[in-house]
Scaffold this active site. Structure first.
Site, short mmCIF file in Angstrom:
data_model
loop_
_atom_site.label_atom_id
_atom_site.label_comp_id
_atom_site.label_asym_id
_atom_site.label_seq_id
_atom_site.Cartn_x
_atom_site.Cartn_y
_atom_site.Cartn_z
N HIS A 77 3.35 -12.40 2.45
CA HIS A 77 4.07 -11.54 3.39
C HIS A 77 5.53 -11.35 2.98
CE1 HIS A 77 1.34 -10.35 6.62
NE2 HIS A 77 0.68 -11.46 6.33
N HIS B 184 -16.06 -6.13 17.10
CA HIS B 184 -17.29 -6.74 17.61
C HIS B 184 -17.28 -8.26 17.44
CE1 HIS B 184 -17.95 -6.09 13.32
NE2 HIS B 184 -18.93 -6.98 13.35
N GLY C 225 -18.59 11.17 -2.81
CA GLY C 225 -18.08 10.36 -3.90
C GLY C 225 -19.19 9.55 -4.56
N ASN D 284 -5.00 -0.52 -1.69
CA ASN D 284 -5.30 0.90 -1.83
C ASN D 284 -4.00 1.68 -1.70
OD1 ASN D 284 -5.80 3.58 -0.08
ND2 ASN D 284 -7.54 3.27 -1.45
N VAL D 285 -3.80 2.65 -2.59
CA VAL D 285 -2.71 3.61 -2.44
C VAL D 285 -3.30 4.99 -2.72
CG1 VAL D 285 -0.72 2.14 -2.84
CG2 VAL D 285 -1.95 3.05 -4.80
N HIS E 63 -13.00 -10.36 -5.54
CA HIS E 63 -13.71 -11.51 -4.98
C HIS E 63 -13.70 -12.64 -6.01
CE1 HIS E 63 -15.23 -9.29 -1.52
NE2 HIS E 63 -15.63 -8.31 -2.34
N HIS F 282 -7.70 -6.97 -1.04
CA HIS F 282 -7.96 -5.53 -1.10
C HIS F 282 -6.61 -4.82 -1.17
CE1 HIS F 282 -7.55 -1.92 1.50
NE2 HIS F 282 -8.50 -1.45 0.72
#
Length: 317
Positions: A159, A189, A273, A122-123, A110, A120
Site C-alpha cells: 500500500h 455473496h 475476445g 490492469n491498465v 498465481h 492482479h
C-alpha cells in the site's frame, strides 16, 4: 497484426494519442514479463498473438509450472468494434450504439507457495464515438493483492507503493482509489473482500488526456515495484500440505469473483475476445469445500480475522 490495427481520427480528439498509449502498454507487458522471468529463474513466457474477427487482436503471454509461479498470464489487447458490449454500457447508457476502441494490459499471477500472494493488475484505455457526437474516452486500471497467509510487512509495503504512485497527482487520490478498490473487489455473496486491496480507478478523463495517461503509467509502472519484492521474500518459505490445501480452497474465491463480478472478464467475453486469454486469470488448480471453517487461533483463521478486515495499511508502522 499488432501494427495494422485501425486508428480512429476525429476533430474532437486531437490530443488523444493512441500510438503513445499502445506503445506504452506493449513496453509494460515486456517489462513485467522480463521481471517475472528473472524472479522465477526456471520458466519463460510463451507468446500467442491472436486476431479478433470483429476487429483488433492482442498478444497473450503465459508462464506455467515454474519454479516460483504455478501460472502467470500477462495480456495485451487492442480491440475495436461497432458497438460496446452490455458490460460497458450498463452504468453508462449514453455509450450505447457507439463504436469503440479498447487497449489494455491485464495480468494475474498465481505463485506456487501459499505464503506468496496472488496478484492482479490492469491498465486500460477506452475510446467511444458516434457520428455527430463528441467522442468519449477514459482510462482505468489498478492492482490488488490476495494473500493466503498474510504478512504485515508485505501489506504495508504494497500500500505504501500504491500511495507513492498516486502522490504526484494529489493527496486525495490514493484514499479515493484505495476505497474504490476495497469496494470493487468484494464478494457480496460471501460478505468478504477478495484480499487486502490496492488501487482501482475507472472513467478517468477529468484531468485531460496527458495527465490521465501519466497517472495510468504511474500505476502500471508501480505494479512490479510493489509485487516483486514480496515474491522474493516469500517464494522459499517452507509450507505443508495443509497450507497448500488452504491456498487451493481460497483460490476458489478468486474464481468466484472473476466469473461473477469482474467487469473486465465480462467485457472480454461479451465483446468476442479470445476466451483462452480472458480465462487465463483463473488458477490452474483450485478446490471448494462445503461449509469450511478454519481452526480457532490458526494461521488460517488469522487471514479472516486480520487480513480480510479493513486497515489503513499505508500508515501502519
Amino acid at each position: 497484426m499488432l501494427n495494422t490495427l485501425n486508428t480512429i481520427t476525429s476533430p474532437f480528439m486531437s490530443n488523444v494519442d493512441f500510438e503513445a498509449v499502445k506503445n506504452y502498454l506493449l513496453q509494460l507487458q515486456d517489462s513485467i514479463c522480463e521481471k517475472l522471468e528473472a524472479t522465477d529463474s526456471q520458466e519463460k513466457f510463451i507468446t500467442d498473438s491472436w486476431e479478433r474477427a470483429e476487429g483488433g487482436g492482442g498478444r497473450s503471454r503465459v508462464m506455467r509450472n515454474g519454479n516460483v509461479f504455478e501460472q502467470a498470464g500477462v495480456n495485451f489487447s487492442h480491440v475495436h468494434g461497432k458497438n460496446l458490449p452490455p458490460s460497458a454500457t450498463a452504468s453508462r447508457p449514453e455509450l450505447a450504439g457507439r463504436s469503440f476502441q479498447a487497449l489494455g494490459v491485464s495480468l494475474v499471477i498465481h505463485p506456487n507457495n501459499p505464503y506468496a500472494p496472488t496478484s492482479h493488475a490492469n491498465v486500460r484505455f477506452f475510446f467511444a464515438e458516434a457520428e455527430g457526437k463528441d467522442p468519449i474516452w477514459w482510462f482505468g486500471g489498478g492492482f490488488d493483492l490476495t494473500p493466503y497467509y498474510g504478512n504485515d510487512e508485505d501489506c504495508i509495503a504494497w500500500h505504501q507503493t500504491a500511495r507513492a504512485a498516486c502522490e504526484p497527482f494529489g493527496e486525495e487520490v490514493y484514499p479515493k482509489y484505495k476505497k474504490w478498490c476495497d469496494d470493487y473487489f468484494y464478494l457480496k455473496h460471501r460478505n468478504e473482500p477478495r484480499g487486502i486491496g490496492g488501487l482501482f480507478f475507472d472513467d478517468l478523463n477529468e484531468w485531460g488526456f496527458d495527465q490521465s495517461f501519466a497517472f495510468m503509467q504511474s500505476v502500471g509502472d508501480a505494479f512490479s515495484e510493489a509485487y516483486i519484492p514480496i515474491i522474493e521474500r516469500r517464494k522459499n518459505t517452507p509450507f505443508s500440505d495443509t497450507q497448500r490445501q488452504f491456498q487451493l480452497y481460497r483460490r476458489g474465491r478468486y474464481v468466484e469473483f472473476n466469473l461473477v463480478f469482474d467487469r473486465g472478464t465480462l467485457f472480454g467475453l461479451q465483446s468476442g475476445g479470445r476466451t483462452e486469454s480472458i480465462l487465463m486469470s483463473l488458477p490452474p488448480l483450485v478446490r471448494w469445500e462445503y461449509n469450511y471453517s478454519p481452526d480457532k487461533d490458526s494461521e488460517e483463521q488469522k487471514l479472516y480475522d486480520h487480513y480480510l478486515q479493513p486497515h489503513d495499511w499505508a500508515n501502519m508502522a
